[in-house]
Design a protein around this motif. Structure first.
Motif, PDB file in Angstrom:
ATOM      1  N   UNK A 106      -2.709  -2.006   1.002  1.00 41.21           N
ATOM      2  CA  UNK A 106      -2.751  -1.156  -0.287  1.00 41.21           C
ATOM      3  C   UNK A 106      -2.934   0.372  -0.545  1.00 41.21           C
ATOM      4  N   UNK A 107      -3.520   0.995   0.528  1.00 36.82           N
ATOM      5  CA  UNK A 107      -3.620   2.261   0.402  1.00 36.82           C
ATOM      6  C   UNK A 107      -2.653   3.009   1.322  1.00 36.82           C
ATOM      7  N   UNK A 108      -2.237   2.577   2.547  1.00 36.38           N
ATOM      8  CA  UNK A 108      -1.442   3.398   3.553  1.00 36.38           C
ATOM      9  C   UNK A 108       0.064   3.226   2.855  1.00 36.38           C
ATOM     10  N   UNK A 109       0.379   1.976   2.457  1.00 37.26           N
ATOM     11  CA  UNK A 109       1.871   1.738   2.444  1.00 37.26           C
ATOM     12  C   UNK A 109       2.118   1.294   0.724  1.00 37.26           C
ATOM     13  N   UNK A 110       2.773   2.209   0.314  1.00 38.81           N
ATOM     14  CA  UNK A 110       2.989   2.160  -1.259  1.00 38.81           C
ATOM     15  C   UNK A 110       4.454   1.675  -1.180  1.00 38.81           C
ATOM     16  N   UNK A 111       5.338   1.981  -0.369  1.00 37.39           N
ATOM     17  CA  UNK A 111       6.791   1.570  -0.509  1.00 37.39           C
ATOM     18  C   UNK A 111       6.813   0.122  -0.345  1.00 37.39           C
ATOM     19  N   UNK A 112       7.804  -0.592  -1.103  1.00 39.01           N
ATOM     20  CA  UNK A 112       8.030  -2.014  -0.844  1.00 39.01           C
ATOM     21  C   UNK A 112       8.451  -2.356   0.274  1.00 39.01           C
ATOM     22  N   UNK A 113       9.241  -1.662   1.075  1.00 44.38           N
ATOM     23  CA  UNK A 113       9.651  -1.992   2.462  1.00 44.38           C
ATOM     24  C   UNK A 113       8.660  -1.961   3.469  1.00 44.38           C
ATOM     25  N   UNK A 114       7.646  -1.597   3.221  1.00 41.04           N
ATOM     26  CA  UNK A 114       6.611  -1.253   4.259  1.00 41.04           C
ATOM     27  C   UNK A 114       5.614  -2.082   4.058  1.00 41.04           C
ATOM     28  N   UNK A 115       5.439  -2.921   3.054  1.00 39.98           N
ATOM     29  CA  UNK A 115       4.248  -3.557   2.567  1.00 39.98           C
ATOM     30  C   UNK A 115       4.309  -5.208   3.293  1.00 39.98           C
ATOM     31  N   UNK A 116       3.051  -5.793   3.427  1.00 39.28           N
ATOM     32  CA  UNK A 116       2.854  -7.032   3.865  1.00 39.28           C
ATOM     33  C   UNK A 116       2.492  -8.311   2.667  1.00 39.28           C
ATOM     34  N   UNK A 117       2.357  -9.531   3.211  1.00 40.64           N
ATOM     35  CA  UNK A 117       2.492 -10.379   2.279  1.00 40.64           C
ATOM     36  C   UNK A 117       0.956 -10.529   1.294  1.00 40.64           C
ATOM     37  N   UNK A 118       0.178 -10.054   1.892  1.00 44.25           N
ATOM     38  CA  UNK A 118      -1.203  -9.877   0.767  1.00 44.25           C
ATOM     39  C   UNK A 118      -0.876  -9.202  -0.552  1.00 44.25           C
ATOM     40  N   UNK A 119      -0.042  -8.088  -0.416  1.00 49.10           N
ATOM     41  CA  UNK A 119       0.439  -7.301  -1.710  1.00 49.10           C
ATOM     42  C   UNK A 119       1.331  -8.172  -2.312  1.00 49.10           C
ATOM     43  N   UNK A 120       2.043  -9.166  -2.084  1.00 46.96           N
ATOM     44  CA  UNK A 120       2.710  -9.925  -2.460  1.00 46.96           C
ATOM     45  C   UNK A 120       2.085 -10.928  -3.515  1.00 46.96           C
ATOM     46  N   UNK A 121       0.811 -11.377  -3.246  1.00 50.25           N
ATOM     47  CA  UNK A 121       0.190 -12.329  -4.045  1.00 50.25           C
ATOM     48  C   UNK A 121      -0.225 -11.477  -5.271  1.00 50.25           C
ATOM     49  N   UNK A 122      -0.216 -10.189  -5.392  1.00 55.52           N
ATOM     50  CA  UNK A 122      -0.391  -9.429  -6.768  1.00 55.52           C
ATOM     51  C   UNK A 122       0.639  -9.333  -7.476  1.00 55.52           C
ATOM     52  N   UNK A 123       1.741  -9.718  -7.320  1.00 53.89           N
ATOM     53  CA  UNK A 123       3.406  -9.491  -8.130  1.00 53.89           C
ATOM     54  C   UNK A 123       3.172 -10.292  -9.274  1.00 53.89           C
TER      55      UNK A 123
END
Length: 276
Positions: A214-231
């Motif tokens: 959440x803190x290190x990767x703000x760009x969508x291309x560099x994110x992982x699935x845990x952030x997908x759960x918040x969409x």
């Protein structure tokens, strides 16, 4: 006879209650992912989705960049687990088999690192990654995920290596093997339960990690699935059907890994924790 029957009944009853307590949230998550929207927000709980739908799963899978997030998650998780296993094998062998100055202090440091709460170090980690110009990259995530699981991996494998009799290794060396060959041919095959246990722990830890990504990767291309759960947010609140469907899909890889590793993993956790 009655005492014997009572002695068998109450442990089973407790086990059933605990199973229901821990399994019900998982069931509710999966059941909600199949419910119609009206059943989800109904004041009367709907325990069985008789008129189920897969629309929530379709919406979850059609989210922007889903397959990119899947690729990133597997890349980071598997890389972190493999790297931690390789380093931990070397470190645990040195701790269990070699005598060197500061060995006990090193073991204490490993234990303290295992107890360290990584969440309180997020700001410091962010500053390190930012100064190295590595934000929105997968490499820092892999390195820090590896560091998260490394202390546990070292501690567990140390117990397994210490439990292997030295005579087996010495016999292989007498027969002409080098120390490396003796480790690969004699000790390494006996570490399967420990490798299974640490792999499972590392996979779950890295797969579920949320604050760092959440803190290190703000760009969508560099994110992982845990952030997908918040969409799955709308103007009217959270889309609980899609969120539960995404959560169910997110748990599938962990369940598959646990299914294949659970027998040796459980034995590895108990054995590696007490031996050595």
């Amino acid at each position: 006879m009655r005492r014997s029957l009572a002695g068998r009944t109450w442990p089973n009853a407790v086990a059933v209650v605990l199973f229901a307590f821990f399994a019900f949230p998982v069931y509710w998550m999966v059941a909600t992912s199949f419910k119609q929207d009206n059943d989800i927000i109904s004041r009367t709980p709907v325990f069985l989705p008789l008129h189920g739908t897969v629309a929530h799963f379709t919406k979850a899978l059609d989210a922007d960049g889903f397959w990119t997030l899947v690729r990133n998650s597997f890349t980071v998780t598997i890389s972190a687990v493999l790297a931690s296993l390789f380093i931990a094998l070397l470190a645990s062998f040195a701790i269990a088999r070699m005598k060197f100055k500061g060995r006990k202090a090193f073991v204490v440091v490993v234990m303290l690192a295992q107890m360290a709460p990584w969440e309180v170090m997020v700001i410091a980690i962010y500053m390190i990654v930012r100064d190295a110009d590595l934000l929105n990259r997968l490499v820092p995530l892999t390195l820090f995920y590896m560091m998260m699981v490394l202390p546990f991996t070292i501690w567990t494998l140390r117990g397994f290596i210490a439990a292997v009799p030295r005579e087996l290794e010495e016999s292989a060396m007498v027969d002409g093997c080098t120390r490396v060959q003796a480790f690969v041919r004699v000790i390494f095959p006996l570490l399967a339960p420990g490798l299974m246990a640490t792999s499972l722990f590392g996979f779950i830890t890295a797969w579920n990690e949320f604050p760092l990504i959440l803190v290190l990767n703000k760009e969508a291309e560099a994110q992982t699935l845990p952030l997908w759960l918040t969409q799955f947010q709308t103007n009217f609140g959270s889309d609980w059907g899609a969120t539960m469907a995404a959560s169910s899909l997110f748990a599938v890889p962990v369940m598959i890994v646990f299914f294949f590793l659970q027998r040796k993993a459980v034995g590895g956790l108990t054995s590696g924790a007490v031996k050595g």
